[in-house]
Design a protein around this motif. Structure first.
Motif, mmCIF file in Angstrom:
data_model
loop_
_atom_site.group_PDB
_atom_site.id
_atom_site.type_symbol
_atom_site.label_atom_id
_atom_site.label_comp_id
_atom_site.label_asym_id
_atom_site.label_seq_id
_atom_site.Cartn_x
_atom_site.Cartn_y
_atom_site.Cartn_z
ATOM 1 N N GLU A 217 0.807 -1.207 0.000
ATOM 2 C CA GLU A 217 0.000 0.000 0.000
ATOM 3 C C GLU A 217 0.849 1.269 0.000
ATOM 4 O OE1 GLU A 217 -2.742 2.269 3.236
ATOM 5 O OE2 GLU A 217 -3.278 0.167 2.872
ATOM 6 N N ALA A 218 1.861 1.325 0.844
ATOM 7 C CA ALA A 218 2.688 2.535 0.942
ATOM 8 C C ALA A 218 3.346 2.864 -0.392
ATOM 9 C CB ALA A 218 3.749 2.368 2.028
ATOM 10 N N ALA A 219 3.836 1.838 -1.099
ATOM 11 C CA ALA A 219 4.491 2.068 -2.392
ATOM 12 C C ALA A 219 3.488 2.530 -3.438
ATOM 13 C CB ALA A 219 5.202 0.799 -2.856
ATOM 14 N N LEU A 220 2.336 1.883 -3.518
ATOM 15 C CA LEU A 220 1.347 2.234 -4.536
ATOM 16 C C LEU A 220 0.752 3.619 -4.287
ATOM 17 C CD1 LEU A 220 -0.537 -1.161 -5.043
ATOM 18 C CD2 LEU A 220 1.061 -0.055 -6.613
ATOM 19 N N MET A 221 0.499 3.948 -3.027
ATOM 20 C CA MET A 221 -0.082 5.257 -2.740
ATOM 21 C C MET A 221 0.936 6.387 -2.958
ATOM 22 S SD MET A 221 -3.068 4.343 -2.199
ATOM 23 C CE MET A 221 -3.010 2.693 -2.892
ATOM 24 N N THR A 222 2.203 6.120 -2.628
ATOM 25 C CA THR A 222 3.259 7.104 -2.909
ATOM 26 C C THR A 222 3.401 7.313 -4.410
ATOM 27 O OG1 THR A 222 4.471 6.542 -0.885
ATOM 28 C CG2 THR A 222 5.715 7.624 -2.633
ATOM 29 N N LEU A 223 3.355 6.223 -5.163
ATOM 30 C CA LEU A 223 3.440 6.309 -6.624
ATOM 31 C C LEU A 223 2.277 7.121 -7.182
ATOM 32 C CD1 LEU A 223 4.947 5.316 -9.176
ATOM 33 C CD2 LEU A 223 3.422 3.329 -9.173
ATOM 34 N N HIS A 224 1.098 6.927 -6.628
ATOM 35 C CA HIS A 224 -0.078 7.640 -7.111
ATOM 36 C C HIS A 224 -0.026 9.125 -6.757
ATOM 37 C CE1 HIS A 224 -4.299 9.067 -7.044
ATOM 38 N NE2 HIS A 224 -4.436 8.269 -8.091
ATOM 39 N N ARG A 225 0.351 9.431 -5.521
ATOM 40 C CA ARG A 225 0.320 10.826 -5.062
ATOM 41 C C ARG A 225 1.499 11.646 -5.576
ATOM 42 N NH1 ARG A 225 0.455 15.243 -4.565
ATOM 43 N NH2 ARG A 225 -0.066 16.657 -2.841
ATOM 44 N N PHE A 226 2.707 11.058 -5.568
ATOM 45 C CA PHE A 226 3.911 11.833 -5.883
ATOM 46 C C PHE A 226 4.664 11.337 -7.114
ATOM 47 C CE2 PHE A 226 3.293 12.458 -1.296
ATOM 48 C CZ PHE A 226 3.332 13.839 -1.228
ATOM 49 N N TRP B 45 11.404 7.423 1.428
ATOM 50 C CA TRP B 45 11.107 8.236 2.603
ATOM 51 C C TRP B 45 9.684 8.769 2.566
ATOM 52 C CZ3 TRP B 45 14.450 7.138 6.091
ATOM 53 C CH2 TRP B 45 15.716 6.709 5.683
ATOM 54 N N TYR B 46 9.133 8.970 1.371
ATOM 55 C CA TYR B 46 7.719 9.327 1.258
ATOM 56 C C TYR B 46 6.846 8.138 1.674
ATOM 57 C CZ TYR B 46 8.867 13.684 -1.151
ATOM 58 O OH TYR B 46 9.338 14.944 -1.459
ATOM 59 N N GLU B 47 7.308 6.922 1.389
ATOM 60 C CA GLU B 47 6.585 5.732 1.830
ATOM 61 C C GLU B 47 6.601 5.615 3.351
ATOM 62 O OE1 GLU B 47 7.305 2.028 -0.412
ATOM 63 O OE2 GLU B 47 8.543 3.240 -1.751
ATOM 64 N N LEU B 48 7.762 5.853 3.949
ATOM 65 C CA LEU B 48 7.837 5.801 5.405
ATOM 66 C C LEU B 48 6.992 6.909 6.021
ATOM 67 C CD1 LEU B 48 9.014 4.459 7.885
ATOM 68 C CD2 LEU B 48 11.069 5.868 7.647
ATOM 69 N N ALA B 49 6.988 8.084 5.390
ATOM 70 C CA ALA B 49 6.146 9.184 5.864
ATOM 71 C C ALA B 49 4.667 8.813 5.763
ATOM 72 C CB ALA B 49 6.437 10.453 5.057
ATOM 73 N N TYR B 50 4.302 8.049 4.738
ATOM 74 C CA TYR B 50 2.913 7.590 4.597
ATOM 75 C C TYR B 50 2.536 6.681 5.765
ATOM 76 C CZ TYR B 50 -1.149 5.133 2.678
ATOM 77 O OH TYR B 50 -2.401 4.590 2.506
ATOM 78 N N LEU B 51 3.401 5.732 6.093
ATOM 79 C CA LEU B 51 3.130 4.816 7.203
ATOM 80 C C LEU B 51 3.004 5.577 8.521
ATOM 81 C CD1 LEU B 51 5.639 1.988 6.210
ATOM 82 C CD2 LEU B 51 3.143 1.889 6.033
#
Length: 467
Positions: free
Chosen positions: A385-394, A403-409
Motif C-alpha cells: 500500500e505505501a508504495a502504490l499510494m506514494t506512486l499515485h500521489r507523488f 522516505w515518502y513511503e515511510l512518511a505515509y506509514l
C-alpha cells in the motif's frame, strides 16, 4: 559473534572429549573453564556492543502547487514541442496511463516551459528548490545547528555540478571546515539506501557524530527531446521529490530518535553485461542525450517471480539468512534440496518475511513492478500500500521515494514501538540495497499530521486505484 561462539563450542567439546578419552584426572575438566569465562567477559566488553546508528528524524519535500502537472497538461505541453511526433506523444500517453501516477504529481518549473529549459542554471535553481527547504525543516525539527553536522552525504544520479552538491549545501549553511562531505552520482533509485549504508560505516569510525543524508533527483537536466521510445519513458515516470535524514551514533539521542538501524545489505550485478546495459544514459542517433531502458528489461518486469530477477533474489536470500527465524530458514533449505535432488518440478518455498517485518517500503518504479515484487515475496495489499499510494500521489521520485513511503506509514500511525520497517532500493548498475529499521519511538498524533501527506492522507488508500 555467532561464528565465534560456534568455534568456542567446538573447541570446548573437543577438549572435553580428549580429556575423557585420555582418562585424565577430574581437575583437568576445569582447566579450560577460566579461559571460557575470560572469553565471554572480553566479548561482552569489546565485541557485543557495536556502534548503534539512530535515525533521529527525516523530512520530505512538499513541492508548491504551481508545480503540479496532470496528464492533460503534460501531454498538452508535449504536443507543442517540435521535437515530438505523433508516435512519441501516443507512446508517452500510454506510459502515463499505465504508470500508476495520479493527477497531482510535480515537475520543476523548468519543465513547465515550452520548450523545457534544461540549461545548467535551471538545474542549479532546481537544486536550491529541492534541497534547501527540507534541510531547513530537518534542522528546525531536530533543533540542530548546521555547525553540529559532522558528516554530509548528498545523492543525485543524473546531475553532477561543480562545485559539488555537498559544497553547495556547505556554502549555504556555513558548515564547519572539517565536515566530512560526500556527493554520490549515477547510483539510480537505490542511491538513498546506499547513502544510508555509507553513513552507517562512517559513523562506526567517527564516534559521537551527526550525519545528514540528502536525497533527490534533478529532472530539468534529464529531459529527453527525441523520438526513441525507450528514452521517452523517463520523461513520463520521474517526478519531483527530495528527503533529508538525520543519523547519529550519540547514545544520548536514542530516546529522541525514531528508529534504530537494524541491518543494511547491498548486492549488485554490474559484472553481468546484460544487467549492466539494461538502463544506460547515451545519445540517440541524432546526438540527443537520454536514458535508455532496454526493451528486454521492460518485458522482464512481468516475469518477476520471487525476487525481481537475480539481483533481488540474492539480496533477499542474504537478508533472510540474517533476520528470518530458524523455521523459515529450514523450510526454505528443505525446498531447495528437494527441488535440486528429488523433484525438479516443485516450487522453492518463499520465506514469510512478515514474521519479522511489519512494514514494507518497496521500489516505486511502476505499478506493475510493485505488484510483481509483492507477489514474489507473498505480500498482500496492505504491505504494498505505501508504495502504490506514494506512486499515485507523488510519482516515482527516484531515491527519495522510500522516505515518502515511510512518511505515509507514519501519517497513518501504523508504525508502533518495536516494529521493523524494510526499505528496499533498486537502481541502475544494477544494484539493490536493503535497510531494516526498528522503531524505538512511535509518532504522536501531532507528528503524524505533518509532512508531505498532511493535505492528502485522508484520501488514501484509494481502493479503486488499480482499475
Amino acid at each position: 559473534m555467532e561464528l565465534q561462539r560456534l568455534l568456542l563450542l567446538i573447541i570446548v567439546t573437543s577438549v572435553e572429549t580428549l580429556i575423557v578419552l585420555q582418562k585424565r584426572e577430574p581437575i583437568f575438566h576445569f582447566i579450560h573453564l577460566p579461559c571460557l569465562i575470560i572469553f565471554f567477559i572480553l566479548q561482552s566488553c569489546f565485541f557485543s556492543n557495536p556502534t548503534q546508528v539512530y535515525l533521529v528524524d527525516f523530512s520530505c519535500l512538499q513541492p508548491p502547487s504551481s508545480c503540479i502537472v496532470p496528464f492533460s497538461k503534460f501531454l498538452g505541453n508535449a504536443s507543442k514541442f517540435e521535437s515530438f511526433d505523433k508516435e512519441s506523444l501516443a507512446f508517452m500517453a500510454k506510459v502515463l496511463a499505465s504508470s500508476g501516477h495520479g493527477q497531482e504529481t510535480y515537475l520543476p518549473p523548468a519543465l513547465h516551459h515550452i520548450p523545457p529549459l534544461s540549461h545548467h542554471q535551471e538545474s542549479i535553481e532546481e537544486v536550491h528548490m529541492v534541497l534547501f527547504p527540507i534541510m531547513d525543516d530537518l534542522l528546525a525539527k531536530t533543533n540542530l545547528s548546521p555547525q553540529e553536522i559532522d558528516i554530509l552525504i548528498v545523492n543525485c544520479s543524473g546531475f553532477c555540478p561543480s562545485p559539488s552538491f555537498a559544497s553547495i549545501v556547505i556554502n549555504k549553511y556555513s558548515m564547519r571546515s572539517d565536515v566530512k562531505s560526500y556527493s554520490l552520482s549515477g547510483m539510480g533509485c537505490s542511491a538513498s539506501a546506499v547513502a544510508i549504508d555509507l553513513a552507517k560505516n562512517l559513523l562506526k569510525v567517527h564516534k559521537n557524530s551527526y550525519a545528514v543524508v540528502l536525497s533527490t533527483e534533478i529532472l530539468s537536466t534529464g529531459w529527453y527531446a527525441g523520438h526513441e521510445q525507450p528514452k521517452l519513458i523517463l520523461n513520463c515516470v520521474f517526478r519531483m521529490g527530495s528527503a533529508a535524514i538525520l543519523l547519529t551514533n550519540k547514545k544520548r539521542e536514542k530516546m529522541n530518535s525514531k528508529y534504530q538501524l537494524f541491518l543494511t545489505l547491498r548486492t549488485q550485478k554490474a559484472f553481468d553485461d546484460r544487467a549492466y546495459l539494461s538502463t544506460i544514459r547515451e545519445e540517440d542517433s541524432n546526438g540527443k542525450l537520454g536514458v535508455t531502458i532496454k526493451r528486454d528489461i521492460l518485458e522482464a518486469w512481468s516475469e518477476i517471480s520471487i525476487v525481481a530477477g537475480e539481483l533481488l533474489r540474492w539480496n533477499v536470500m542474504v537478508l533472510g539468512s540474517s533476520i528470518l527465524p530458524f523455521l523459515e530458514k529450514f523450510r526454505y533449505g528443505v525446498s531447495v534440496i528437494r527441488k535440486r535432488y528429488i523433484d525438479k518440478s516443485t516450487e522453492i518455498y518463499v520465506p514469510n518475511f512478515k514474521t519479522v517485518i511489519e512494514h514494507f517500503c518497496l521500489p516505486t518504479s511502476g505499478r506493475q513492478l510493485v505488484s510483481e515484487l509483492a507477489k514474489g515475496l507473498k505480500l498482500g495489499d496492505r504491505e504494498m500500500e505505501a508504495a502504490l499510494m506514494t506512486l499515485h500521489r507523488f510519482g516515482n521520485q527516484s531515491s527519495s521515494s522510500l522516505w515518502y513511503e515511510l512518511a505515509y506509514l507514519e501519517a497513518k500511525q501504523r508504525v508502533k514501538k518495536g516494529d521493523r520497517v524494510w526499505q528496499l532500493g533498486m537502481g541502475t548498475g544494477p544494484k539493490c540495497t536493503s535497510l531494516v529499521w526498528k522503531c524505538i519511538r512511535p509518532m504522536d498524533e501531532d507528528e503524524s499530521k505533518k509532512g508531505p501527506w498532511a493535505d492528502s492522507i485522508h484520501r488514501y488508500p484509494m481502493v479503486a486505484m488499480d482499475r
